[in-house]
Design a protein around this motif. Structure first.
Motif, PDB file in Angstrom:
ATOM      1  N   PHE A  61       0.861  -1.194   0.000  1.00 53.90           N
ATOM      2  CA  PHE A  61       0.000   0.000   0.000  1.00 53.90           C
ATOM      3  C   PHE A  61       0.891   1.236   0.000  1.00 53.90           C
ATOM      4  CE2 PHE A  61       0.892  -0.973   4.398  1.00 53.90           C
ATOM      5  CZ  PHE A  61       1.157   0.273   4.961  1.00 53.90           C
ATOM      6  N   TRP A  62       0.332   2.359  -0.400  1.00 59.35           N
ATOM      7  CA  TRP A  62       1.058   3.626  -0.389  1.00 59.35           C
ATOM      8  C   TRP A  62       0.060   4.776  -0.417  1.00 59.35           C
ATOM      9  CZ3 TRP A  62       0.712   0.208  -4.319  1.00 59.35           C
ATOM     10  CH2 TRP A  62       0.141   0.628  -5.517  1.00 59.35           C
ATOM     11  N   PHE A  63       0.528   5.932   0.097  1.00 58.26           N
ATOM     12  CA  PHE A  63      -0.283   7.154   0.146  1.00 58.26           C
ATOM     13  C   PHE A  63       0.173   8.100  -0.954  1.00 58.26           C
ATOM     14  CE2 PHE A  63      -0.735   5.638   4.520  1.00 58.26           C
ATOM     15  CZ  PHE A  63      -2.099   5.751   4.704  1.00 58.26           C
ATOM     16  N   GLU A  64      -0.780   8.848  -1.483  1.00 60.21           N
ATOM     17  CA  GLU A  64      -0.493   9.890  -2.465  1.00 60.21           C
ATOM     18  C   GLU A  64      -1.390  11.086  -2.205  1.00 60.21           C
ATOM     19  OE1 GLU A  64      -0.885   8.438  -6.403  1.00 60.21           O
ATOM     20  OE2 GLU A  64       0.763   6.979  -6.251  1.00 60.21           O
ATOM     21  N   GLU A  65      -0.911  12.246  -2.663  1.00 64.05           N
ATOM     22  CA  GLU A  65      -1.715  13.468  -2.594  1.00 64.05           C
ATOM     23  C   GLU A  65      -2.128  13.863  -3.994  1.00 64.05           C
ATOM     24  OE1 GLU A  65       1.323  15.675  -0.381  1.00 64.05           O
ATOM     25  OE2 GLU A  65      -0.313  16.277   0.950  1.00 64.05           O
ATOM     26  N   GLU A  66      -3.342  14.385  -4.088  1.00 63.41           N
ATOM     27  CA  GLU A  66      -3.846  14.756  -5.404  1.00 63.41           C
ATOM     28  C   GLU A  66      -4.913  15.823  -5.252  1.00 63.41           C
ATOM     29  OE1 GLU A  66      -6.449  12.456  -8.668  1.00 63.41           O
ATOM     30  OE2 GLU A  66      -4.519  11.492  -8.249  1.00 63.41           O
ATOM     31  N   ARG A  67      -4.951  16.725  -6.210  1.00 59.91           N
ATOM     32  CA  ARG A  67      -5.985  17.759  -6.226  1.00 59.91           C
ATOM     33  C   ARG A  67      -7.047  17.344  -7.236  1.00 59.91           C
ATOM     34  NH1 ARG A  67      -4.291  23.927  -6.807  1.00 59.91           N
ATOM     35  NH2 ARG A  67      -3.561  23.398  -4.708  1.00 59.91           N
ATOM     36  N   SER A  68      -8.289  17.290  -6.770  1.00 58.50           N
ATOM     37  CA  SER A  68      -9.373  16.855  -7.640  1.00 58.50           C
ATOM     38  C   SER A  68      -9.709  17.949  -8.646  1.00 58.50           C
ATOM     39  CB  SER A  68     -10.608  16.515  -6.799  1.00 58.50           C
ATOM     40  OG  SER A  68     -11.085  17.666  -6.112  1.00 58.50           O
ATOM     41  N   LYS A  69     -10.609  17.619  -9.571  1.00 60.81           N
ATOM     42  CA  LYS A  69     -11.006  18.591 -10.591  1.00 60.81           C
ATOM     43  C   LYS A  69     -11.723  19.800  -9.994  1.00 60.81           C
ATOM     44  CE  LYS A  69     -11.446  15.106 -14.214  1.00 60.81           C
ATOM     45  NZ  LYS A  69     -12.368  14.469 -15.196  1.00 60.81           N
ATOM     46  N   SER A  70     -12.377  19.591  -8.867  1.00 59.38           N
ATOM     47  CA  SER A  70     -13.069  20.698  -8.196  1.00 59.38           C
ATOM     48  C   SER A  70     -12.135  21.518  -7.315  1.00 59.38           C
ATOM     49  CB  SER A  70     -14.229  20.164  -7.361  1.00 59.38           C
ATOM     50  OG  SER A  70     -13.751  19.236  -6.398  1.00 59.38           O
ATOM     51  N   GLY A  71     -10.863  21.165  -7.274  1.00 59.35           N
ATOM     52  CA  GLY A  71      -9.877  21.923  -6.503  1.00 59.35           C
ATOM     53  C   GLY A  71      -9.729  21.480  -5.070  1.00 59.35           C
ATOM     54  N   VAL A  72     -10.279  20.331  -4.684  1.00 58.49           N
ATOM     55  CA  VAL A  72     -10.201  19.843  -3.307  1.00 58.49           C
ATOM     56  C   VAL A  72      -8.935  19.016  -3.149  1.00 58.49           C
ATOM     57  CG1 VAL A  72     -11.354  18.471  -1.539  1.00 58.49           C
ATOM     58  CG2 VAL A  72     -12.714  19.816  -3.157  1.00 58.49           C
ATOM     59  N   GLU A  73      -8.188  19.307  -2.080  1.00 56.31           N
ATOM     60  CA  GLU A  73      -6.985  18.543  -1.779  1.00 56.31           C
ATOM     61  C   GLU A  73      -7.397  17.215  -1.142  1.00 56.31           C
ATOM     62  OE1 GLU A  73      -3.941  19.148  -2.516  1.00 56.31           O
ATOM     63  OE2 GLU A  73      -4.188  21.183  -3.321  1.00 56.31           O
ATOM     64  N   THR A  74      -6.933  16.119  -1.721  1.00 55.72           N
ATOM     65  CA  THR A  74      -7.343  14.799  -1.243  1.00 55.72           C
ATOM     66  C   THR A  74      -6.116  13.961  -0.907  1.00 55.72           C
ATOM     67  OG1 THR A  74      -7.398  13.903  -3.500  1.00 55.72           O
ATOM     68  CG2 THR A  74      -9.457  14.814  -2.604  1.00 55.72           C
ATOM     69  N   LEU A  75      -6.349  13.022   0.000  1.00 54.58           N
ATOM     70  CA  LEU A  75      -5.357  12.014   0.334  1.00 54.58           C
ATOM     71  C   LEU A  75      -5.838  10.674  -0.256  1.00 54.58           C
ATOM     72  CD1 LEU A  75      -2.826  11.074   1.978  1.00 54.58           C
ATOM     73  CD2 LEU A  75      -4.425  10.554   3.841  1.00 54.58           C
ATOM     74  N   ILE A  76      -4.983  10.008  -0.987  1.00 56.13           N
ATOM     75  CA  ILE A  76      -5.359   8.769  -1.655  1.00 56.13           C
ATOM     76  C   ILE A  76      -4.531   7.621  -1.078  1.00 56.13           C
ATOM     77  CG2 ILE A  76      -5.494   7.538  -3.855  1.00 56.13           C
ATOM     78  CD1 ILE A  76      -5.764  10.184  -5.254  1.00 56.13           C
ATOM     79  N   LEU A  77      -5.233   6.572  -0.656  1.00 50.54           N
ATOM     80  CA  LEU A  77      -4.599   5.332  -0.203  1.00 50.54           C
ATOM     81  C   LEU A  77      -4.836   4.278  -1.275  1.00 50.54           C
ATOM     82  CD1 LEU A  77      -3.264   3.379   1.802  1.00 50.54           C
ATOM     83  CD2 LEU A  77      -5.522   3.065   2.855  1.00 50.54           C
ATOM     84  N   ARG A  78      -3.752   3.748  -1.811  1.00 58.39           N
ATOM     85  CA  ARG A  78      -3.852   2.695  -2.815  1.00 58.39           C
ATOM     86  C   ARG A  78      -3.340   1.383  -2.217  1.00 58.39           C
ATOM     87  NH1 ARG A  78      -2.816   7.151  -6.384  1.00 58.39           N
ATOM     88  NH2 ARG A  78      -4.442   7.225  -8.000  1.00 58.39           N
ATOM     89  N   VAL A  79      -4.143   0.306  -2.384  1.00 58.23           N
ATOM     90  CA  VAL A  79      -3.810  -1.014  -1.855  1.00 58.23           C
ATOM     91  C   VAL A  79      -3.722  -1.973  -3.035  1.00 58.23           C
ATOM     92  CG1 VAL A  79      -4.423  -2.834  -0.233  1.00 58.23           C
ATOM     93  CG2 VAL A  79      -5.077  -0.462   0.242  1.00 58.23           C
TER      94      VAL A  79
END
Length: 456
Positions: free
Chosen positions: A314-332
C-alpha cells in the motif's frame, strides 16, 4: 408365494452428462464434438436419453461392454445418426427391440457377445437387424440361441440351449452381412442358407414356442418356492452364482455400492477448497470482529494499532481533484480478480480499516480527513483498491511525501549532472590520449629519418 419383506427396486443407472465429460478427456472435455466414447464397466442399467441428445450426431464409436443394460430402446438410440461401431457385449439384452436400429444409418459393426438373446426372441431380433442396411459385421456368440462358449477349447459347443441352425438362419436373413462371429460369410454358405431358410424358419418357431413355455414354467417354479434371493438386490454369501440376468444385476449392484463408498471416502479425505459462500461467511465474521474493536471506548488516534494481516502493498499519495479539493489517496495492491464482495472499507478521520478476504488492514492516516466526500473504488486496469479522502485542512502537507519527492527529483538531477560531467571528462581524456599518441609517432619518425641521414 412371494415374500412381503422384499427390497425396493434399485433406481436405474444410466449415462449422465457428468460421466460423459469424465470419459471425454481425450477430447479436452468437449462433448459436442465427441467421436469415440468408452463407458465399459460403469455398472449401467440403461443408456438413457442424455448421450444421444448431447453427442449423438458426432459419435462414431460407442463402447458399452460389461454393463447390465437390459434393453435396446428406440427412443434412446434414434439420435445416433453417425454411429459406426456399437459394442454391447456382456450385458443383459434379451431382444433387439423393434425400431432400435432404425436411426443408425451408418452402423457397420454390432457386438452382442454374451448376452441373453434366446430362441423365443431370435426372429424379432433378426428382423430388426435386417432393417439396418449398413450392417456388415455382427457378433452373437455366447447367446443362448447360438450355444455356449467352451472354456477348454474356445469353440462353440452345440448344447441343448443352442440351436445348430442359428448361424445359417442369420446368414440367410441378412444379405448385407459380411462377417458373423468373426468368420467371413462365403458365397457358398449364403446360397446353402437361403435354400434351407423355409425349413429353418419352421424349426425356429417350434423351438421358440418350446423355449417360451420352459421359461414360463421356470418363473412359476421360482415363484412357488418363494425364493427370497431372487427378490433381493444382492447375492448372499453362501448362494451359488449362475449366469443369468438376475445374478449379473445383483453382482453389479454390489460393485456399484462399493465404488460409490470408495469415491465417498476419497472425497472426504481429499482437501476441500472453500467456495464463494464459505469465503463470504468468514469475511462477514472478520468484518464484525473488526467493527467490534472499532466501537471500543478507547479509539483515539494514539490507541489505534496498525496491522497488515494479508501483507498487502500500500502507499499514500496526494492529489488535487477537478473541483480543486486537496485529497489524500490510499492505494492497496490486491489481486485483480478478487471479488469485490470480499472487500469491506471503514474510513475514520484518523485511521482506516480495510477487510480483504478475512484479512484486516488497519492504518493510521498521516493527516486528518473528512468522511463526507470520501469514496472507495477499484482500478479497472490493475484491480487496486483506491480510497480517495478529502483533507480536513487543505494546506496540511503529508509529512514525508513532499520531502521524499523533492529528494528523489534532486537525486535524479544530481545523477544526470554527474553523468554529463563524467561524459565530458571522458571526452577530454580521450582527446589528450590522441594528441599524446600523435606526438609520439612524430618523434619516432623524426628519429628514424635522422638516423638514415647519418648512415649516408
Amino acid at each position: 408365494m412371494t415374500s412381503q419383506h422384499s427390497s425396493p427396486p434399485k433406481p436405474s443407472r444410466f449415462i449422465t452428462l457428468e460421466l460423459i465429460r469424465k470419459r471425454s478427456e481425450h477430447n479436452a472435455g468437449l462433448v459436442s464434438t465427441l467421436e469415440e466414447l468408452a463407458l465399459h464397466q460403469e455398472e449401467l442399467q440403461s443408456i438413457g436419453a442424455v448421450l444421444g441428445r448431447t453427442c449423438g450426431k458426432t459419435l462414431k464409436i460407442l463402447l458399452l461392454q460389461n454393463n447390465v443394460i437390459e434393453r435396446m430402446i428406440a427412443s434412446e438410440l434414434k439420435f445416433f445418426k453417425s454411429l459406426e461401431y456399437l459394442n454391447l457385449a456382456l450385458n443383459n439384452i434379451h431382444c433387439i427391440e423393434r425400431g432400435s436400429l432404425s436411426g443408425m444409418e451408418c452402423l457397420r459393426k454390432l457386438d452382442l457377445t454374451l448376452n441373453f438373446i434366446d430362441l423365443d426372441s431370435l426372429e424379432a431380433s433378426v428382423d430388426e437387424l435386417g432393417r439396418c442396411q449398413s450392417l456388415q459385421e455382427l457378433f452373437l456368440i455366447g447367446n443362448p440361441c447360438m450355444g455356449s462358449l467352451d472354456s477348454d477349447s474356445g469353440s462353440l459347443s452345440k448344447q441343448s440351449q443352442g440351436w445348430s441352425g442359428c448361424r445359417a438362419y442369420v446368414v440367410a436373413q441378412l444379405p448385407n452381412l459380411e462377417y458373423l462371429d468373426g468368420q467371413e460369410i462365403k458365397r457358398s454358405e449364403r446360397i446353402t442358407a437361403l435354400q434351407q431358410l423355409p425349413v429353418l424358419t419352421t424349426q425356429l418357431r417350434e423351438l421358440a414356442q418350446k423355449c417360451g413355455k420352459e421359461r414360463q414354467q421356470l418363473h412359476q417354479h421360482q415363484d412357488g418356492r418363494g425364493n427370497n434371493d431372487l427378490e433381493s438386490s444382492y447375492i448372499s454369501d453362501d448362494a451359488k452364482t449362475q449366469h443369468n440376468p438376475e445374478t449379473r444385476t445383483k453382482i453389479s449392484n454390489e460393485l456399484h455400492d462399493q465404488k460409490m463408498a470408495k469415491e465417498k471416502q476419497a472425497s472426504e479425505n481429499s482437501v476441500k477448497h472453500k467456495g464463494e459462500k464459505e469465503w463470504e461467511e468468514e469475511h462477514k465474521d472478520a468484518v464484525e470482529k473488526a467493527r467490534g474493536l472499532e466501537e471500543s471506548p478507547t479509539s483515539s488516534k494514539d490507541s489505534i494499532k496498525q496491522c497488515n494481516q494479508g501483507k498487502y502493498n500500500f502507499w499514500f499519495e496526494e492529489e488535487r481533484s477537478k473541483s480543486g479539493v486537496e485529497t489524500l489517496i490510499l492505494r492497496v495492491d490486491i489481486p485483480k480478480h478478487l471479488s469485490t464482495s470480499l472487500i469491506d472499507v471503514d474510513i475514520h478521520p484518523n485511521h482506516v480499516v480495510v477487510v480483504i478476504k478475512n484479512k484486516i488492514l488497519r492504518l493510521r492516516l498521516p493527516v486528518e480527513v473528512m468522511l463526507r466526500g470520501a469514496i472507495a473504488r477499484r482500478s479497472a486496469a490493475s484491480g487496486n483498491l483506491e480510497l480517495v479522502m478529502p483533507k480536513m485542512n487543505p494546506k496540511e502537507i503529508v509529512v514525508g511525501l513532499t520531502d521524499l519527492r523533492t529528494k528523489i527529483s534532486a537525486t535524479k538531477t544530481k545523477a544526470n549532472n554527474s553523468s554529463r560531467r563524467n561524459t565530458a571528462t571522458k571526452c577530454v581524456l580521450m582527446r589528450k590520449r590522441e594528441n599524446l599518441g600523435k606526438q609520439i609517432m612524430e618523434e619516432v619518425k623524426h628519429v628514424a629519418s635522422s638516423t638514415s641521414k647519418c648512415k649516408d
